[in-house]
Design a protein around this motif. Structure first.
Motif, PDB file in Angstrom:
ATOM      1  N   THR A 190       0.849  -1.186   0.000  1.00  0.00           N
ATOM      2  CA  THR A 190       0.000   0.000   0.000  1.00  0.00           C
ATOM      3  C   THR A 190       0.889   1.240   0.000  1.00  0.00           C
ATOM      4  OG1 THR A 190      -1.765  -1.095   1.222  1.00  0.00           O
ATOM      5  CG2 THR A 190      -1.775   1.297   1.214  1.00  0.00           C
ATOM      6  N   VAL A 191       0.596   2.188  -0.879  1.00  0.00           N
ATOM      7  CA  VAL A 191       1.288   3.467  -0.932  1.00  0.00           C
ATOM      8  C   VAL A 191       0.315   4.541  -0.459  1.00  0.00           C
ATOM      9  CG1 VAL A 191       2.486   5.143  -2.375  1.00  0.00           C
ATOM     10  CG2 VAL A 191       2.721   2.699  -2.846  1.00  0.00           C
ATOM     11  N   THR A 231       4.595  10.695   2.819  1.00  0.00           N
ATOM     12  CA  THR A 231       4.344   9.598   1.893  1.00  0.00           C
ATOM     13  C   THR A 231       4.919   8.326   2.496  1.00  0.00           C
ATOM     14  OG1 THR A 231       4.549  11.091   0.017  1.00  0.00           O
ATOM     15  CG2 THR A 231       4.662   8.746  -0.454  1.00  0.00           C
ATOM     16  N   THR A 232       4.129   7.260   2.529  1.00  0.00           N
ATOM     17  CA  THR A 232       4.585   6.011   3.135  1.00  0.00           C
ATOM     18  C   THR A 232       4.329   4.846   2.191  1.00  0.00           C
ATOM     19  OG1 THR A 232       2.460   5.681   4.240  1.00  0.00           O
ATOM     20  CG2 THR A 232       4.182   6.785   5.501  1.00  0.00           C
ATOM     21  N   VAL A 233       5.134   3.819   2.359  1.00  0.00           N
ATOM     22  CA  VAL A 233       4.944   2.561   1.650  1.00  0.00           C
ATOM     23  C   VAL A 233       4.715   1.475   2.705  1.00  0.00           C
ATOM     24  CG1 VAL A 233       5.974   0.836   0.134  1.00  0.00           C
ATOM     25  CG2 VAL A 233       6.386   3.269  -0.282  1.00  0.00           C
TER      26      VAL A 233
END
Length: 258
Positions: A226-227, A252-254
């Motif tokens: 999930t981004v 912003t996360t991954v």
């Protein structure tokens, strides 16, 4: 991003970019995994930034979110920390812990109790402690759209650090009303939007108001990744001396599901 998973146990998030300052209000509602099966679940988010040359910067942040769900209730625990250094000087230092219990009474109504501890050096908070409780209402719960409203009465205690500012070492204990509206929108099959707005007026002086608006876009290209992109805007009408009233943060996360 909190729980980016829809099942499984652990999510690892890597911070790609961040800017702005951290907010006082913490949106824990977006951290609940509403589709989790009964039992324990956990999520870990780690991030960092290391720059040399014209800009000397080292930053590290992390969070741990744990959830324990039963048929009628759910426990949520959150631990967050962040430290940053620029040109040899510390520019961010903060720690937060939050514990919340939610009890389901009907399909539409539940109750919540919570407690929180916070330390934030650069908001000049030596200590912030919360204890509160209140109801939560599911206004709409469709597959593609959901609205939730909650309100709580909480007692807030703050102690500012002892420094050279006029309000150094001041202590405050005030009741506040904490209300929030949370919207979950399924934009496409693998794209979701979560929007949360908090209002926290002081009971004895409603003009002393804190507001949080958080917007999260989550894209799931496959079941294990999930981004997410999140933007926070926080306003405090009566911050400590030298602390700006408005904070913003872009992250912003991954997320990788195991």
């Amino acid at each position: 991003m909190g729980f980016l998973k829809q099942g499984g146990w652990v999510v690892l998030g890597v911070l790609l970019h961040a800017s702005g300052a951290a907010a006082q209000i913490v949106n824990v509602q977006a951290l609940f995994d509403e589709k989790a099966e009964p039992g324990p679940a956990a999520a870990i988010e780690l991030g960092g930034d290391w720059r040399t040359g014209s800009t000397e910067l080292f930053s590290i942040r992390g969070s741990l979110v744990g959830q324990l769900r039963s048929d009628r209730g759910v426990w949520l625990g959150v631990i967050r920390g962040e430290y940053s250094f620029a040109s040899g000087e510390r520019i961010v230092s903060q720690v937060l812990e939050h514990v919340r219990y939610r009890r389901q009474f009907t399909d539409m109504v539940s109750g919540e109790v919570f407690t929180q501890h916070e330390y934030n050096e650069f908001r000049r908070l030596q200590l912030r402690a919360l204890l509160g409780a209140g109801p939560r209402f599911i206004l709409l719960n469709e597959e593609r759209l959901g609205f939730t409203f909650g309100v709580a009465l909480m007692m807030e205690y703050e102690r500012l650090r002892k420094d050279g500012e006029p309000d150094a070492g001041d202590r405050y204990m005030d009741p506040r009303v904490s209300s929030y509206l949370l919207a979950r929108v399924k934009l496409m099959e693998n794209i979701n939007l979560v929007e949360t707005v908090y209002f926290q007026p002081r009971v004895t002086r409603p003009s002393d108001l804190r507001v949080l608006n958080e917007t999260i876009f989550a894209v799931t290209p496959n079941p294990r990744v999930t981004v997410g992109i999140g933007f926070n805007l926080t306003y405090d009408s009566a911050p400590p001396a030298t602390v700006p009233p408005l904070d913003t943060q872009l992250r912003t996360t991954v997320g990788v599901k195991f």
